[in-house]
Design a protein around this motif. Structure first.
Motif, mmCIF file in Angstrom:
data_model
loop_
_atom_site.group_PDB
_atom_site.id
_atom_site.type_symbol
_atom_site.label_atom_id
_atom_site.label_comp_id
_atom_site.label_asym_id
_atom_site.label_seq_id
_atom_site.Cartn_x
_atom_site.Cartn_y
_atom_site.Cartn_z
ATOM 1 N N SER A 40 -2.787 -2.664 -5.583
ATOM 2 C CA SER A 40 -3.927 -3.332 -6.222
ATOM 3 C C SER A 40 -5.004 -3.442 -5.283
ATOM 4 N N GLY A 41 -4.887 -3.019 -4.123
ATOM 5 C CA GLY A 41 -6.137 -2.886 -3.147
ATOM 6 C C GLY A 41 -6.667 -1.392 -2.974
ATOM 7 N N ASP A 42 -7.550 -1.088 -2.181
ATOM 8 C CA ASP A 42 -8.003 0.232 -1.800
ATOM 9 C C ASP A 42 -6.996 1.030 -1.660
ATOM 10 N N ALA A 43 -7.001 2.250 -2.342
ATOM 11 C CA ALA A 43 -5.946 3.240 -1.928
ATOM 12 C C ALA A 43 -5.807 3.841 -0.471
ATOM 13 N N ALA B 181 0.914 -1.395 0.094
ATOM 14 C CA ALA B 181 -0.259 -0.052 -0.225
ATOM 15 C C ALA B 181 1.018 1.257 0.079
ATOM 16 N N SER C 28 -7.549 6.754 8.799
ATOM 17 C CA SER C 28 -8.256 8.090 8.163
ATOM 18 C C SER C 28 -8.027 9.056 9.314
ATOM 19 N N LYS D 136 -2.860 1.173 6.380
ATOM 20 C CA LYS D 136 -3.315 1.211 5.145
ATOM 21 C C LYS D 136 -4.624 1.690 5.095
ATOM 22 N N LYS D 137 -5.732 1.542 6.139
ATOM 23 C CA LYS D 137 -6.848 2.004 6.146
ATOM 24 C C LYS D 137 -7.014 3.047 7.424
ATOM 25 N N ARG E 229 2.234 6.878 -0.475
ATOM 26 C CA ARG E 229 1.175 6.037 -1.015
ATOM 27 C C ARG E 229 1.660 5.470 -2.414
#
Length: 533
Positions: A229-232, A208, A530, A527-528, A224
């Motif tokens: 390939s996954g969610d940005a 990621a 926020s 990576k997730k 980033r």
């Protein structure tokens, strides 16, 4: 425009990491995650060599393995770069199908050539974590034949024996199994080193985030990966600042100069409990705190001395005060939560018992010894507490402080008396710790495999045979019993004083969500992450 954007981003990062600690900022940038941690254990960024906590976490967020697992239920294994796999009838050969349409950060497509190269490369380079792969019968001479590409998107992994399939898959989740961009690595090859010299400080992954910069004992900057390939990730960049002091981390966290504090002491954690701008999150890790007693030392090689030292640690007081909330007493090499983990704690501080054992060993007045100690606040505090209780039985222990790289390098060279360390499992199978604490197939200085038992010069052919038998047992219940028996013996005779299992505690700004505390450090994920306004 892209060039200007990169320059602007570089300027922003420079401002963040270069700002004085006393600077007052309202908050960190909304697209940047800033963590304060002790990152002086980073020796390399090459997946074939990484074997330390901080670098493992960095690689876990920047590279990808063939397979992974659910961090909330590690028994649930799934494909990552591998779309699927099959096992031959004789149990010796795995055939992997690569997931189509994936690319590296460089833009190069991921094909079967990349994991084949990555695994062969790790075995041929033969760095510290290579044993995770070589235990399946691979070596530099046979790996080209045994790990072989069979198509653009398929390859075979042929072992010397029919190991438990879960063991094989768990081993491939370790950082040594992370997939490297073959084309990019080989473009930087020098004298047949597979790009090793370049990859120590550079990046060739598909995770990621990309690794943009590492400055030893100062900072690591990740950005980033637009080709992920996954969610940005929501964060454009993630920054680790080397700030080992818990008190300083607390101050920066309260002021909003960092988003996450990674090395808070018990006092700092307590002080932050009532701060509405901060939340405390924790998770049980597989990491174990222990003392390694070199069997080259004339005193420490005596069985009675080893036993005495296990009665000269005030486990409960250290857990309840110095490490309050961050460890629990645990005295076996398998962490709680693993198959066959032994939770018995037979040792407690007993100075009189220790004196009796020292007298039996012929050293009733004690002796002098040194202990290499990483100079982080918690390790130093534990070491000083142990130094004090050892003195009660006449053992005069000199602490030799050093940063993570210095102490690890000395330990790996078997040049220590005592080493106070923290060991994390490389994968989620019980063999991961049995293989290092209770197995030493070759005690020679030039041994190919150098587990913790080897580092402490503990020659154990019979225990090694027991560990080898356990890894081949197909019946889960019988296998668990074998590990319980092995740990019970190990507790009593080994040159390891196993003390605690880690509970990782983070101080996090209230507006930061999504940080995952996994069972291993390469499972820790941002990576997730926020940020809310």
């Amino acid at each position: 425009m892209k060039h200007f954007a990169k320059l602007a981003a570089a300027a922003a990062v420079a401002a963040i990491i270069g700002a004085p600690m006393t600077a007052a900022r309202a908050e960190t940038p909304p697209d940047t995650l800033i963590q304060a941690w002790a990152i002086d254990d980073i020796i390399t960024l090459d997946p074939a060599e990484v074997f330390e906590f901080t670098a493992s976490e960095i690689l876990g967020n920047s590279y990808q393995p063939l397979v992974g697992y659910d961090v909330k239920d590690v028994s649930q294994i799934h494909g990552v770069i591998a779309e699927s796999w099959t096992v031959s009838e004789d149990g010796k050969t795995f055939t992997f199908q690569i997931r189509p349409g994936m690319t590296f950060a460089s833009g190069n497509p991921i094909t079967a050539a990349d994991p084949v190269f990555s695994l062969q490369r790790a075995i041929k380079l033969d760095k510290s974590p290579a044993f995770i792969l070589t235990q399946f019968g691979f070596n530099a001479g046979n790996v080209d034949e045994k790990i072989r590409q069979t198509g653009d998107m398929t390859f075979e992994f042929e072992m010397d024996q029919a190991y438990a399939p879960s063991l094989v898959l768990y081993c491939l989740t370790a950082t040594v199994g992370f997939v490297v961009d073959k084309e990019l690595a080989l473009s930087h090859e020098q004298d047949g080193d597979f790009g090793y010299d370049w990859l120590k400080t550079n990046y060739a992954g598909s995770g990621a985030f990309t690794i943009r910069d590492w400055r030893a004992n100062e900072v690591v900057v990740l950005e980033r990966n637009d080709n992920y390939s996954g969610d940005a990730p929501a964060m454009a960049r993630a920054i680790y600042r080397h700030i080992p002091e818990g008190a300083t981390q607390r101050l920066l966290l309260e002021k909003g100069d960092i988003d996450i504090a990674r090395s808070l002491g018990s006092e700092e954690i307590t002080a932050l409990q009532d701060n509405p701008d901060v939340k405390i999150e924790s998770g049980v890790k597989g990491s174990i705190y222990y003392l390694g007693l070199s069997q080259k030392n004339e005193y420490l090689s005596k069985p009675e001395v080893r036993q005495a030292m296990k009665y000269l640690v005030d486990y409960a007081t250290i857990a309840d005060t110095i490490m309050k909330g961050r460890v629990k007493v645990h005295q076996a090499f398998l962490p709680e939560g693993f198959l066959g983990a032994l939770n018995d704690t037979p040792f407690e501080l007993n100075v009189e018992k220790a004196k009796e054992l020292l007298a039996e060993a012929g050293v009733p007045d004690g002796f002098k010894v040194t202990m290499d100690t990483r100079n982080t606040p918690e390790i130093t505090a534990i070491a000083e507490a142990i130094q004090q209780t050892m003195a009660g039985a006449g053992i005069e222990m000199e602490l030799i402080p050093g940063d993570g790289q210095q102490t690890l390098t000395k330990y790996r060279a078997r040049n220590h008396d005592i080493y106070i360390g923290r060991w994390g499992p490389d994968y989620q199978d019980p063999h991961t710790n049995a293989d290092t604490f209770a197995r030493n197939p070759d005690n020679g200085d030039d041994a190919a495999s150098k587990p913790l038992a080897w580092r402490n010069s503990w020659d154990i052919p019979e225990m090694t045979a027991k560990a080898d038998a356990a890894v081949l047992e197909k019946d889960t219940d019988k296998r668990a019993d074998m590990y319980l028996e092995l740990q019970a013996e190990h507790q009593q005779v080994s040159p390891f004083v196993i003390m605690f299992q880690e509970i990782e505690v983070l101080g996090i700004r209230e507006n930061v969500d999504g940080f995952v505390i996994g069972p291993s450090f390469n499972d820790n994920s941002f990576k997730k992450v926020s940020k809310s306004e």
